[in-house]
Design an enzyme around this catalytic site. Structure first.
Site, short mmCIF file in Angstrom:
data_model
loop_
_atom_site.label_atom_id
_atom_site.label_comp_id
_atom_site.label_asym_id
_atom_site.label_seq_id
_atom_site.Cartn_x
_atom_site.Cartn_y
_atom_site.Cartn_z
N LYS A 1 -16.81 -6.64 1.58
CA LYS A 1 -15.54 -7.09 1.11
C LYS A 1 -15.43 -8.39 0.37
O LYS A 1 -14.56 -8.98 0.43
CB LYS A 1 -14.66 -7.31 2.30
CG LYS A 1 -14.46 -5.93 3.28
CD LYS A 1 -13.88 -6.07 4.56
CE LYS A 1 -13.67 -4.94 5.28
NZ LYS A 1 -13.31 -5.10 6.92
N ARG B 1 -1.92 -15.81 3.51
CA ARG B 1 -2.06 -16.48 4.66
C ARG B 1 -2.91 -17.36 4.76
O ARG B 1 -3.29 -18.11 6.11
CB ARG B 1 -2.15 -15.35 5.70
CG ARG B 1 -1.32 -14.46 6.16
CD ARG B 1 -1.62 -13.49 7.32
NE ARG B 1 -0.73 -12.43 7.04
CZ ARG B 1 -1.05 -11.07 7.69
NH1 ARG B 1 -1.95 -10.93 8.64
NH2 ARG B 1 -0.48 -10.03 7.45
N ARG C 1 -6.58 -3.07 17.21
CA ARG C 1 -6.33 -2.70 15.90
C ARG C 1 -5.88 -1.18 16.05
O ARG C 1 -6.30 -0.42 16.79
CB ARG C 1 -7.53 -2.62 14.91
CG ARG C 1 -7.84 -3.90 14.22
CD ARG C 1 -8.99 -4.73 14.67
NE ARG C 1 -8.94 -6.00 13.98
CZ ARG C 1 -8.71 -7.08 14.52
NH1 ARG C 1 -8.25 -7.11 15.77
NH2 ARG C 1 -8.89 -8.31 14.00
N PRO D 1 -7.70 -6.79 1.77
CA PRO D 1 -8.55 -6.14 0.94
C PRO D 1 -9.72 -5.45 1.57
O PRO D 1 -10.49 -6.63 2.44
CB PRO D 1 -8.89 -7.70 0.09
CG PRO D 1 -7.50 -8.21 0.24
CD PRO D 1 -7.10 -8.16 1.49
#
Length: 285
Positions: free
Chosen positions: A61, A113, A266, A2
């Site tokens: 977020k 998770r 990443r 998200p």
DNA sequence: CATATGTCCTGAGAGC
DNA sequence: TGCTCTCAGGACATAT
């Protein structure tokens, strides 16, 4: 995972809880390690029961529930968290159930998770975490000038800086690649090497991509964890131009292929043709 | 202070 | 088939 559009979609989804009063707070039993809840569970629960949800907002977020008495319930979904009214993907990863007095109304936090964090903060604690720069300004609330002011002095690559939530809140790994591709900026370029025109294009691309993704209700990736409840998926994955498209032709210039590189551990996806540093910024055919 | 790296976690998928 | 290994990455802690 998200990011801003997914969290915005989740916040809109639970907006019907505004005006509801919390009746009970429960942590479903699980063999999994419990998620982080702050302060401790007993205090968290005691302070929540009886409160009324005055508003649901999003900051970067994070989903922020404003309660009467000025406390803030802050939910960080992180990698796999979902904030839902009902119909979680399964029962085994349901982490938190906040039942309302109004029949059938509840707030669920589901997290596969378990990296998500749920906090109950006083208004002062919440404001000071913003003031001390723990959370940067929301990505959809900045002007081109503020964007440059927040990121412009950094020597880091622009892709890496965009992920820094203390500098700017809301952009994550997926949308950083999409935004830089739309802005035609090389993800490896140092922030301090960007020109005024680059910042203008970056700001426009930021708003374009994020608004587009909000309209599409976020991106459900291959792992399928992001859901809107009732097994509905987001739609923005169909509009991705670079993310997870390594080796495929660039949808912008028709050339490519899209390349995957690694920055700060990443994945970054970009089109070397469209996003070559220093290239004249025209629309290639 | 700025920047870089390691860590947490689970399930999916690859490879043997 | 069933095991082990790797990978995904958001945000924080720790190191330089």
């Amino acid at each position: 995972m998200p990011e801003l559009p997914e969290v915005e979609t989740m916040c809109r989804g639970v907006a019907p809880l505004v005006g509801c009063r919390i009746a009970a707070v429960a942590r479903p039993r699980s063999r999994l390690r419990p998620i982080q809840i702050r302060p401790d569970w007993a205090a968290f629960r005691r302070r929540l029961v009886g409160r009324t949800v005055c508003a649901v907002r999003r900051l970067g977020k994070r989903a922020v529930f404003e309660l009467d008495g000025d406390d803030r319930l802050v939910i960080e979904p992180r990698m796999t968290g979902l904030v839902l009214l009902a119909d979680p993907p399964n029962r085994s990863h349901l982490r938190l159930v906040i039942a309302m007095q109004e029949p059938g109304r509840q707030l669920l936090f589901w997290d596969q998770r378990g990296l998500g964090v749920v906090q109950l903060l006083s208004a002062e604690e919440f404001e000071s975490s913003l003031a001390r720069g723990r959370i940067g300004p929301d990505a959809l609330g900045v002007t081109p000038e503020i964007l440059r002011q927040r990121l412009g002095a950094s020597r880091r690559p622009i892709k890496v800086a965009l992920l820094d939530q203390h500098a700017l809140a809301g952009v994550g790994n997926l949308y950083a690649s999409e935004i830089l591709h739309r802005a035609r900026i090389d993800p490896a370029r140092a922030c301090c090497r960007l020109r005024a025109s680059d910042w203008d294009r970056l700001h426009a691309a930021l708003a374009d991509v994020l608004h587009e993704a909000v309209r599409a209700e976020g991106s459900t990736l291959r792992d399928g964890t992001y859901r809107l409840g009732a097994n509905r998926t987001g739609g923005h994955q169909l509009l991705h131009r670079v993310y997870m498209r390594a080796g495929k032709p660039c949808l912008q210039c028709g050339g490519g292929p899209i390349v995957r590189i690694v920055q700060a551990q990443r994945s970054t996806f970009y089109c070397p043709a469209c996003q070559k540093a220093g290239r004249k910024q025209g629309v290639p055919r």
